[in-house]
Write a protein that holds these residues in place. Sequence first.
Motif, PDB file in Angstrom:
ATOM      1  N   ARG A  84       0.824  -1.211   0.000  1.00  0.00           N
ATOM      2  CA  ARG A  84       0.000   0.000   0.000  1.00  0.00           C
ATOM      3  C   ARG A  84       0.861   1.265   0.000  1.00  0.00           C
ATOM      4  O   ARG A  84       0.575   2.221  -0.718  1.00  0.00           O
ATOM      5  CB  ARG A  84      -0.934   0.000   1.210  1.00  0.00           C
ATOM      6  CG  ARG A  84      -1.914   1.169   1.213  1.00  0.00           C
ATOM      7  CD  ARG A  84      -2.796   1.180   2.453  1.00  0.00           C
ATOM      8  NE  ARG A  84      -3.677   2.337   2.446  1.00  0.00           N
ATOM      9  CZ  ARG A  84      -4.920   2.341   1.986  1.00  0.00           C
ATOM     10  NH1 ARG A  84      -5.438   1.230   1.488  1.00  0.00           N
ATOM     11  NH2 ARG A  84      -5.653   3.437   2.010  1.00  0.00           N
ATOM     12  N   LYS A 109      -5.011  -3.668   2.311  1.00  0.00           N
ATOM     13  CA  LYS A 109      -6.415  -3.446   2.651  1.00  0.00           C
ATOM     14  C   LYS A 109      -7.036  -2.517   1.624  1.00  0.00           C
ATOM     15  O   LYS A 109      -6.520  -1.442   1.339  1.00  0.00           O
ATOM     16  CB  LYS A 109      -6.522  -2.832   4.051  1.00  0.00           C
ATOM     17  CG  LYS A 109      -7.952  -2.613   4.535  1.00  0.00           C
ATOM     18  CD  LYS A 109      -8.653  -3.946   4.783  1.00  0.00           C
ATOM     19  CE  LYS A 109     -10.060  -3.720   5.336  1.00  0.00           C
ATOM     20  NZ  LYS A 109     -10.794  -5.009   5.472  1.00  0.00           N
ATOM     21  N   PHE A 110      -8.172  -2.928   1.061  1.00  0.00           N
ATOM     22  CA  PHE A 110      -8.815  -2.141   0.016  1.00  0.00           C
ATOM     23  C   PHE A 110      -9.819  -1.168   0.623  1.00  0.00           C
ATOM     24  O   PHE A 110     -10.599  -1.519   1.508  1.00  0.00           O
ATOM     25  CB  PHE A 110      -9.532  -3.059  -0.978  1.00  0.00           C
ATOM     26  CG  PHE A 110      -9.935  -2.360  -2.235  1.00  0.00           C
ATOM     27  CD1 PHE A 110      -9.037  -2.214  -3.277  1.00  0.00           C
ATOM     28  CD2 PHE A 110     -11.194  -1.807  -2.362  1.00  0.00           C
ATOM     29  CE1 PHE A 110      -9.394  -1.546  -4.436  1.00  0.00           C
ATOM     30  CE2 PHE A 110     -11.567  -1.139  -3.513  1.00  0.00           C
ATOM     31  CZ  PHE A 110     -10.662  -1.006  -4.556  1.00  0.00           C
ATOM     32  N   ASP A 111      -9.772   0.100   0.170  1.00  0.00           N
ATOM     33  CA  ASP A 111     -10.737   1.104   0.602  1.00  0.00           C
ATOM     34  C   ASP A 111     -10.912   2.127  -0.513  1.00  0.00           C
ATOM     35  O   ASP A 111     -10.325   1.997  -1.602  1.00  0.00           O
ATOM     36  CB  ASP A 111     -10.297   1.777   1.904  1.00  0.00           C
ATOM     37  CG  ASP A 111      -8.907   2.396   1.827  1.00  0.00           C
ATOM     38  OD1 ASP A 111      -8.449   2.701   0.696  1.00  0.00           O
ATOM     39  OD2 ASP A 111      -8.272   2.583   2.873  1.00  0.00           O
ATOM     40  N   ALA A 112     -11.712   3.157  -0.257  1.00  0.00           N
ATOM     41  CA  ALA A 112     -12.027   4.145  -1.295  1.00  0.00           C
ATOM     42  C   ALA A 112     -10.788   4.900  -1.749  1.00  0.00           C
ATOM     43  O   ALA A 112     -10.637   5.219  -2.936  1.00  0.00           O
ATOM     44  CB  ALA A 112     -13.082   5.123  -0.778  1.00  0.00           C
ATOM     45  N   ASP A 139     -12.483  -8.106   0.246  1.00  0.00           N
ATOM     46  CA  ASP A 139     -11.433  -7.242  -0.299  1.00  0.00           C
ATOM     47  C   ASP A 139     -11.188  -7.532  -1.780  1.00  0.00           C
ATOM     48  O   ASP A 139     -11.015  -6.617  -2.590  1.00  0.00           O
ATOM     49  CB  ASP A 139     -10.126  -7.420   0.486  1.00  0.00           C
ATOM     50  CG  ASP A 139     -10.003  -6.415   1.622  1.00  0.00           C
ATOM     51  OD1 ASP A 139     -10.937  -5.598   1.784  1.00  0.00           O
ATOM     52  OD2 ASP A 139      -8.988  -6.447   2.339  1.00  0.00           O
ATOM     53  N   ALA A 142     -14.082  -6.201  -3.843  1.00  0.00           N
ATOM     54  CA  ALA A 142     -14.033  -4.740  -3.930  1.00  0.00           C
ATOM     55  C   ALA A 142     -12.945  -4.276  -4.888  1.00  0.00           C
ATOM     56  O   ALA A 142     -13.094  -3.251  -5.561  1.00  0.00           O
ATOM     57  CB  ALA A 142     -13.799  -4.147  -2.542  1.00  0.00           C
TER      58      ALA A 142
END
Length: 429
Positions: A84, A109-112, A139, A142
Amino acid sequence: MLDSTADHAEQASAAQFVYLGRQPILDRHGALSAYELLFRAGAHNYAEVTDDAQATAQVVARAIGGIGVQAALGLHRGFVNIDRALLFNDIVHLMPPERFVLEILETVKFDALLARRLGELRRAGFQVALDDVVELTDDVLAALPYADIVKIDFLLTERAALPKLASMLRAQGKTLIAEKVETREDFELARDLGFDLFQGYFFARPQVLAAPRNRSPRPGLLRLLALLSRDAGIFELEAELKLNPSVVVQLMRLVNSSAFGLGRNISSLREAIIATGTRQIARWAQLLLYADSGDLPWRADPLVQLAGTRSRFMELAAGWLRPSDDDFADAAFMTGIFSLVHVVVGSTPAVVLEKLGLAPQIRDAIVLRSGPLGILLRLAEAAGEGADGAQIAAAVDAPAGFAALTPEVLAELNLSAAAWFGAHIEEAA
């Protein structure tokens, strides 16, 4: 005694050479399609990875500036593991997107925020691969819209789950790679399930490549950065680079590894400067400056860590304040780098910076703590000491807009900057 002698010999070799592993990725007909590039600390063929960001950074440095992309990849693409921190790091943009695939580690970790960043990188031309997929977790689901390639781990994936997993991913238009394929039966199963590409010990173990280690003398890098900070012309840059053969070697590898729209290799230093651009040259020089820090390995050197985190914090903060002003972000990064130069050369900031002929706004920021860059430097120093930087940002002498650097924003920027030194692209001596 023999073991000790062998260890000393290996250490001596590692000090003189840089190493890179590569493992073939084949198509359905057994033809070479790509390589995965792997970190190797020495001639031995195993990873010894203790820090994902560090390992990736060194892989990129060695592939581009050490061994060279042409030697490492030939005409093929290279898959590079990336975490990341590095996805948000400028090191990504040292890789030509048509030659490198960003292989996102399963620990990311996947997020916006990551979705937005992957969109930016794909628009810049990169392909994105998801690594070590064994099932469709939240994850993975997404991340799928932002990925082009999915690598399925054949050692860990349940055989009964493979048909459905492959079918669902193919239906979404993803290129499928069967990785860690170790038997003919696994290869035939993957081929029958419609996998596009294949990688594993059944085909080939990684090969270790080596190249002599380049050294980049600090005084020359300082002069080069000073010229870049005041927008020196090509003739001045060329004259300075001619005094730094090791930097020139890496620069030529960098420009010849990338597609600059010229359709041919660059053979002259002046052409290399024009083709590469001063921003890329500056990035190389900035990252090389603190790499050779005396007797300590760079990972253990507090000066390296301080210089890296400070400069990165200032660059991130500048980008937060002025998202469309790359020049301001570059100046902020250089201010952070030069703010510790006096420690490197054993002098005072005023004396060192005057001799270098640094850009006035950077010199004044460091010596007088004045101007927007001076406020950013004070914020970086506060962040490094664990002090309350929000008070500095909200003070009456702070420029307009700085109040947006709230404690929450500064904490996030400081956290991101803390990963920078681990992503330093030049390996330790």
